[in-house]
Enzyme design. Sequence first.
Site, PDB file in Angstrom:
ATOM      1  N   PHE A 169       0.845  -1.193   0.000  1.00 26.57           N
ATOM      2  CA  PHE A 169       0.000   0.000   0.000  1.00 26.57           C
ATOM      3  C   PHE A 169       0.887   1.251   0.000  1.00 26.57           C
ATOM      4  CE2 PHE A 169      -2.896   3.075   2.026  1.00 26.57           C
ATOM      5  CZ  PHE A 169      -4.044   2.873   1.275  1.00 26.57           C
TER       6      PHE A 169
ATOM      7  N   ASP B   7       1.365  -5.351   8.008  1.00 27.33           N
ATOM      8  CA  ASP B   7       0.231  -4.433   7.886  1.00 27.33           C
ATOM      9  C   ASP B   7      -1.002  -5.313   7.655  1.00 27.33           C
ATOM     10  OD1 ASP B   7      -1.786  -2.672   7.092  1.00 27.33           O
ATOM     11  OD2 ASP B   7      -0.335  -1.256   6.264  1.00 27.33           O
TER      12      ASP B   7
ATOM     13  N   TYR C  20     -11.351   0.866  10.358  1.00 32.47           N
ATOM     14  CA  TYR C  20     -12.514   1.390   9.624  1.00 32.47           C
ATOM     15  C   TYR C  20     -12.863   0.565   8.402  1.00 32.47           C
ATOM     16  CZ  TYR C  20      -8.690   3.698   7.073  1.00 32.47           C
ATOM     17  OH  TYR C  20      -7.536   3.964   6.389  1.00 32.47           O
ATOM     18  N   LYS C  21     -12.104  -0.511   8.163  1.00 37.28           N
ATOM     19  CA  LYS C  21     -12.402  -1.377   7.016  1.00 37.28           C
ATOM     20  C   LYS C  21     -13.344  -2.476   7.492  1.00 37.28           C
ATOM     21  CE  LYS C  21      -8.389   0.248   4.598  1.00 37.28           C
ATOM     22  NZ  LYS C  21      -6.981   0.142   4.261  1.00 37.28           N
TER      23      LYS C  21
ATOM     24  N   ARG D  18     -12.375  -3.347  -7.652  1.00 38.39           N
ATOM     25  CA  ARG D  18     -12.385  -4.255  -6.497  1.00 38.39           C
ATOM     26  C   ARG D  18     -13.801  -4.450  -5.994  1.00 38.39           C
ATOM     27  NH1 ARG D  18      -8.296  -2.191  -1.954  1.00 38.39           N
ATOM     28  NH2 ARG D  18      -9.993  -0.680  -1.847  1.00 38.39           N
TER      29      ARG D  18
END
Length: 435
Positions: free
Chosen positions: A148, A225, A250-251, A407
């Site tokens: 990322f 991560d 928050y995912k 996605r």
Amino acid sequence: MSATPPATSRTVADLAARSAELDAADPLAAHRGEFLLEAAPGVSAYLDGNSLGRPLKATPEAVQRFVEQEWGGRLIQGWTEDGQVGAGGWMDWPTDLGDLLGRVALGAAGGQTVVADSTTVLFYKLVRAALAARVEGRDEIVADTDNFPTDRFVLEGVAAETGTRIRWIETDPAAGIDAEQVRAAVGPRTALATFSHVAYRSGHLADAAAITAAVHDAGALVLWDLSHSVGSVPLALDEWGVDLAVGCTYKYLNGGPGAPAFAYLAHRHQGRHGGALRQPVQGWMGHADPFAMGRGYQPDPGVRQLISGTPPIVSMVPVRVGLEQLRRAGIDAVRRKSVLLTGHALELADALLVPHGVQVATPREAAARGGHLTLREGTSGLDARRATAALWQRGVVPDFRAPDGIRLGLAPLSTSFTEVLTGVLALQRVVEEAR
Ligand SMILES: *Cc1c(COP(=O)(O)O)cnc(C)c1O
């Protein structure tokens, strides 16, 4: 003659029946009703729970209760129930919530996880902590090119600050990092190796146990991560022997936009257990005795030292609601549904999109993929960026990932199998229109 429906509509009817069957057999189906679905009446398929989870119905009420009763009612006394750290006041939330997260999602015993800051900031602190502890001659960080962006950017900055070098592993963006590549890259000069557990682009699930072992065999530390795996893939940080980890809430954990992140620091690296890792942002909240306010910084001997300044307490309220739901559902059940959801999306993509030239960029093997499925333009003539915008207008919400990916994020607690069909059918229409 009896009316035989055309082959395509029969296929769609079959796929709809199959989706309904999967929903009917889903032991987690009831959890979907715990989300505030009605807040987004125009959204018929939310396929981005891997970027921003939906709010739970219990969240607004929990936030309101906190504001009125705890903040409003207790005022400054809320920080420390009896004037001390460790007595259950807000001072203890970063570690209490961290322990809950460790138990329900990370496979981490208590005392190793804090909730604070953002993933980027915690990643910075842990990278710096790992490098500060490196021994003479270990001047390299091993990372992969498809990690990322925030991770790559922080590493570039830290490398410049510390005079270390990044050894980049070139990963196939349609796959991800594997233990063999790591073994080939690490060595006597490696101080730290860091990777994402689930690749944000392809959805590839790395073999964290094998990669951690490979890094340790080279005498280096590993930092994972977990942003795209926490809350969707079971983790076993203690069992794998992981040194350091960070991730978002928050995912898949549904903590809300900007919800605080978490960091894991294995017991053996903490001062209390003889460890020597120290993060560089030495603030009063990570001090061994925050209220002594004396001279000179003394880090907390436990995981609290990872905290710098006042933690975002209000933002932890939704995180707790999300974690309580995950605890009730169970991460193993979540993973079982996740595998079925991505398998279903794959089946639908094969039936409805691949014949038009769309490519699947996510590993087909269930054990090698996380919670989302990535499609690529392939030879379909589709412009993935424009297709995503067109889908959003129609109430179908996947996300676009440059250069050519769409996605489909499938959050097991809030996504239904029929919703996946709705999304893939809408995409099929967009593909047909693009031709
Ligand atoms: C989403 C994500 C982040 C986000 O970091 P923030 O500091 O919350 O913006 C970091 N790393 C990975 C792998 C991610 O998927």
